[in-house]
Design a protein around this motif. Structure first.
Motif, PDB file in Angstrom:
ATOM      1  N   GLN A 116       0.859  -1.088  -0.087  1.00 28.05           N
ATOM      2  CA  GLN A 116      -0.142   0.037   0.111  1.00 28.05           C
ATOM      3  C   GLN A 116       1.576   1.462   0.216  1.00 28.05           C
ATOM      4  OE1 GLN A 116      -3.430   1.249   0.306  1.00 28.05           O
ATOM      5  NE2 GLN A 116      -3.449  -0.612  -0.874  1.00 28.05           N
ATOM      6  N   ILE A 123       2.382   7.243  -7.025  1.00 27.08           N
ATOM      7  CA  ILE A 123       1.703   7.979  -7.813  1.00 27.08           C
ATOM      8  C   ILE A 123       2.069   9.108  -7.400  1.00 27.08           C
ATOM      9  CG2 ILE A 123      -0.432   6.866  -7.994  1.00 27.08           C
ATOM     10  CD1 ILE A 123      -1.621   7.942  -5.664  1.00 27.08           C
ATOM     11  N   GLY A 124       3.591   9.495  -6.631  1.00 21.89           N
ATOM     12  CA  GLY A 124       3.981  10.733  -7.026  1.00 21.89           C
ATOM     13  C   GLY A 124       4.427  11.086  -4.780  1.00 21.89           C
ATOM     14  N   LEU A 125       3.180  10.407  -4.171  1.00 22.37           N
ATOM     15  CA  LEU A 125       2.538  11.213  -3.011  1.00 22.37           C
ATOM     16  C   LEU A 125       3.815  11.528  -1.739  1.00 22.37           C
ATOM     17  CD1 LEU A 125      -0.326   8.826  -1.888  1.00 22.37           C
ATOM     18  CD2 LEU A 125      -0.351  11.105  -3.075  1.00 22.37           C
ATOM     19  N   GLN A 129       1.412  13.326   2.595  1.00 25.07           N
ATOM     20  CA  GLN A 129       0.759  12.419   1.727  1.00 25.07           C
ATOM     21  C   GLN A 129       0.432  11.535   1.755  1.00 25.07           C
ATOM     22  OE1 GLN A 129       1.908  14.580  -2.270  1.00 25.07           O
ATOM     23  NE2 GLN A 129       0.081  15.937  -1.438  1.00 25.07           N
ATOM     24  N   HIS A 133      -3.342  10.231   3.837  1.00 33.30           N
ATOM     25  CA  HIS A 133      -4.176   9.840   2.434  1.00 33.30           C
ATOM     26  C   HIS A 133      -4.379   8.138   2.671  1.00 33.30           C
ATOM     27  CE1 HIS A 133      -4.978  14.178   1.227  1.00 33.30           C
ATOM     28  NE2 HIS A 133      -3.569  14.293   0.802  1.00 33.30           N
ATOM     29  N   GLN A 138      -6.745   4.014   7.283  1.00 31.94           N
ATOM     30  CA  GLN A 138      -7.123   2.291   6.730  1.00 31.94           C
ATOM     31  C   GLN A 138      -6.152   1.668   8.154  1.00 31.94           C
ATOM     32  OE1 GLN A 138      -5.271   0.200   3.570  1.00 31.94           O
ATOM     33  NE2 GLN A 138      -4.785   1.607   2.492  1.00 31.94           N
TER      34      GLN A 138
ATOM     35  N   PHE B  96      -6.354   1.508  -2.710  1.00 31.47           N
ATOM     36  CA  PHE B  96      -6.601   2.301  -1.753  1.00 31.47           C
ATOM     37  C   PHE B  96      -7.829   1.398  -1.448  1.00 31.47           C
ATOM     38  CE2 PHE B  96      -3.971   5.461  -3.408  1.00 31.47           C
ATOM     39  CZ  PHE B  96      -2.994   4.912  -3.052  1.00 31.47           C
ATOM     40  N   ASN B 104      -9.969   6.502  -6.295  1.00 37.58           N
ATOM     41  CA  ASN B 104      -7.978   5.847  -6.212  1.00 37.58           C
ATOM     42  C   ASN B 104      -7.695   7.149  -7.283  1.00 37.58           C
ATOM     43  OD1 ASN B 104      -7.311   3.137  -5.029  1.00 37.58           O
ATOM     44  ND2 ASN B 104      -8.940   3.215  -4.687  1.00 37.58           N
ATOM     45  N   MET B 107      -6.578  10.447  -6.488  1.00 34.77           N
ATOM     46  CA  MET B 107      -5.927  10.969  -5.615  1.00 34.77           C
ATOM     47  C   MET B 107      -4.247  11.999  -6.092  1.00 34.77           C
ATOM     48  SD  MET B 107      -3.974   8.905  -1.895  1.00 34.77           S
ATOM     49  CE  MET B 107      -5.700   8.222  -1.913  1.00 34.77           C
ATOM     50  N   GLY B 108      -3.191  11.419  -7.090  1.00 33.78           N
ATOM     51  CA  GLY B 108      -2.183  11.959  -8.094  1.00 33.78           C
ATOM     52  C   GLY B 108      -2.880  12.956  -8.272  1.00 33.78           C
ATOM     53  N   LYS B 111      -3.983  15.565  -5.837  1.00 33.39           N
ATOM     54  CA  LYS B 111      -3.031  15.780  -4.463  1.00 33.39           C
ATOM     55  C   LYS B 111      -1.709  15.889  -4.934  1.00 33.39           C
ATOM     56  CE  LYS B 111      -6.098  14.427  -0.834  1.00 33.39           C
ATOM     57  NZ  LYS B 111      -7.196  14.679  -1.699  1.00 33.39           N
ATOM     58  N   VAL B 112      -1.619  15.417  -6.354  1.00 33.50           N
ATOM     59  CA  VAL B 112       0.074  15.811  -6.403  1.00 33.50           C
ATOM     60  C   VAL B 112       0.762  16.307  -7.464  1.00 33.50           C
ATOM     61  CG1 VAL B 112       2.071  13.876  -7.255  1.00 33.50           C
ATOM     62  CG2 VAL B 112       0.656  13.054  -5.314  1.00 33.50           C
ATOM     63  N   LYS B 114      -1.902  18.454  -8.546  1.00 31.10           N
ATOM     64  CA  LYS B 114      -2.852  19.806  -8.198  1.00 31.10           C
ATOM     65  C   LYS B 114      -3.985  20.208  -9.411  1.00 31.10           C
ATOM     66  CE  LYS B 114      -0.809  20.461  -4.279  1.00 31.10           C
ATOM     67  NZ  LYS B 114      -0.515  18.965  -2.819  1.00 31.10           N
ATOM     68  N   ARG B 156      -5.010   4.471 -13.296  1.00 29.38           N
ATOM     69  CA  ARG B 156      -4.868   5.079 -11.900  1.00 29.38           C
ATOM     70  C   ARG B 156      -3.527   5.499 -12.168  1.00 29.38           C
ATOM     71  NH1 ARG B 156      -3.853   3.257  -5.522  1.00 29.38           N
ATOM     72  NH2 ARG B 156      -2.261   1.888  -6.577  1.00 29.38           N
ATOM     73  N   MET B 160      -2.020   9.972 -14.442  1.00 26.64           N
ATOM     74  CA  MET B 160      -0.543  10.705 -14.224  1.00 26.64           C
ATOM     75  C   MET B 160      -0.063  11.305 -15.644  1.00 26.64           C
ATOM     76  SD  MET B 160      -0.694  11.265 -11.039  1.00 26.64           S
ATOM     77  CE  MET B 160       0.815  11.296 -10.313  1.00 26.64           C
TER      78      MET B 160
END
Lengths: 218, 258
Positions: A116, A123-125, A129, A133, A138, B96, B104, B107-108, B111-112, B114, B156, B160
């Protein structure tokens, strides 16, 4: 069984329920905050702080609340720190509960698998973050059952508050017991704890179901 | 091969070790824009590690990884930035669980990157439509089959707008009848010109999708070439032995000849 006796002293128990509920709520809230802080330090292996947090967890969980209260109420004044009984009670409960909450939250955090975390990173978090998130939602869902059990356990632990002369449920019951009418007093005491704890129990199981149906474990 | 600008990914002298064990030894190769490279090889040969170091999930020992001409292995560019350009899909989907399909995917981008939620959502819907899952956008992952989850995981990553997609044995934990639906999505991606690096054990798929096949064993590229040539007549003994694992008729002929 004398009904008039029950009617006469029910208000005293009601007051005791309110006081116990207030102290328990404050103590549990503080325990959650303390526990979360300790869990974060341990989970992220923060240098030095993680050792400190682990030591705290062991100390909190392996000493009885009554001893902790004695220390706060009778021990600290000798060192010049004088706290009133209610403050001692809340601090004591938070100290004890923080240890249990820390372990539950840490368990929840560690239950979130490495895959996870990697898929969040992919995804670049950023780390922050990712925690906010992906990991925390969880972790809290996973920790929910044990957090609930802790909360209920802590409410029951308030029964030792009477040692610092707080008029909680146990204290009122003890007082009345001296004057006889032990059956009525016992009945009122048990009822008082039930009235206090049962709704919490219901809210907790509702909360557990809620987080589970919110999609955890998919 | 020269380092012309058509190469999206250039890997030079890549070395990775886990403790004492050398996992990748002096690996070098290029991937051109729009090229589909399939990496095959026995388990533990280092092929997953190779994918994972392209987006910083493994720390490399030495060598360089150039993405669009920029060395991402030096650590000067933060990995979260690099990862926005490198899409990755795993064997275990790893959606997720507490988020819906749409959450799901968004999110990228939101949040990432923007991006504006409405614009990102429109793209997500387009991509979901393409993989046949638009009607599942509000479902939770647990309500989906394995194949559906994997298609969402692909969307997902795609949402991006990555420069390159990495696929790490994405069908390995799927039931056979769901493998096809995921492969179809990947074949469609290849047709649309997506650059892809695919690790798989499905030889028929490898043959169908690849522009080039790498056979990796013990951390080195033993053989590489177009799939037709590689699968018809592998040059190295190790590749021949490896490919034999996928041929069941050989067992029968051996038995009768005993």
């Amino acid at each position: 069984m004398e009904l008039s006796y029950i009617v006469k002293f029910a208000p005293a128990f009601l007051k005791a329920i309110v006081l116990t509920a207030e102290l328990a709520a404050l103590g549990i809230a503080a325990a959650l905050a303390l526990g979360a802080a300790a869990a974060v330090a341990i989970y992220h292996r923060t240098p030095a702080l993680d050792k400190l947090a682990s030591a705290y967890v062991e100390l909190a969980r392996n000493t009885p609340l009554m001893i902790q209260l004695f220390f706060l109420y009778f021990g600290l004044p000798r060192a010049g720190v004088r706290l009133d009984a209610a403050t001692c009670a809340v601090i004591g409960l938070a100290f004890l509960g923080g240890g249990y909450m820390a372990e539950s939250i840490r368990g929840g955090l560690e239950a979130v698998g490495k895959s996870q975390i990697e898929s969040g990173l992919c995804i670049g978090l950023t780390r922050l973050q990712l925690m906010r998130h992906v990991v925390w939602p969880q972790a809290l869902a996973a920790a929910m059952p044990s957090l609930s059990a802790n909360a209920i356990f802590l409410i029951k632990e308030t029964s030792v508050f009477s040692v610092v002369a707080l008029a909680d449920i146990m204290y009122v019951a003890n007082d009345l017991m001296m004057e006889g009418h032990s059956n009525e007093t016992n009945l009122m005491m048990v009822t008082a704890y039930l009235v206090l704890i049962f709704p919490v129990s219901l809210i907790c199981s509702w909360g557990e179901k809620k987080v589970r149906s919110a999609g955890f474990g998919g | 091969m020269s380092e012309d600008s058509s190469n999206i990914l250039v890997i030079k002298n890549l070395n990775i070790s886990f403790g004492e064990r050398k996992v990748l030894k002096d690996l070098s190769f290029e991937v051109a824009k729009g090229e589909v490279v399939v990496v095959i090889g026995p388990s533990g040969c280092g092929k997953s590690t190779l994918l994972r170091c392209i987006n910083g999930l493994e720390t490399i020992e030495s060598g360089s990884i150039l993405l669009d001409g920029v060395n991402i292995a030096e650590g000067r560019i933060p990995w979260p930035l690099v990862r926005q350009k490198v899409g990755m899909v795993f064997q275990s989907y790893d959606l997720f669980p507490h988020k819906t399909v749409m959450e799901n995917i968004l999110m990228g981008p939101v949040k990432v990157q923007k991006r504006k939620p409405a614009e990102a959502r429109a793209e997500a819907e387009l991509l979901l439509e393409r993989v046949g899952l638009l009607d599942r956008r509000d479902s939770h992952p647990r309500q989906l089959s394995g194949g559906q989850k994997q298609r969402v995981a692909i969307v997902r990553a795609l949402c991006m707008n990555p420069e390159i997609m990495l696929f790490d044995e994405v069908t390995a934990s799927l039931d056979p009848e769901m493998v096809r639906e995921v492969f179809d999505v990947m074949l469609e991606l290849a047709r649309r010109g997506m650059t892809m690096l695919i690790v798989t054990h499905e030889m028929a798929f490898a043959r169908a999708v690849a522009d080039r096949v790498f056979f990796i064993d013990e951390g080195v590229i033993v053989e590489s070439g177009p799939p037709e040539a590689f699968f018809a007549a592998p040059r190295s003994l190790r590749a021949q032995k490896f490919l034999n694992n996928f041929k069941f008729e050989d067992v029968k002929t051996k038995k009768t000849s005993l």
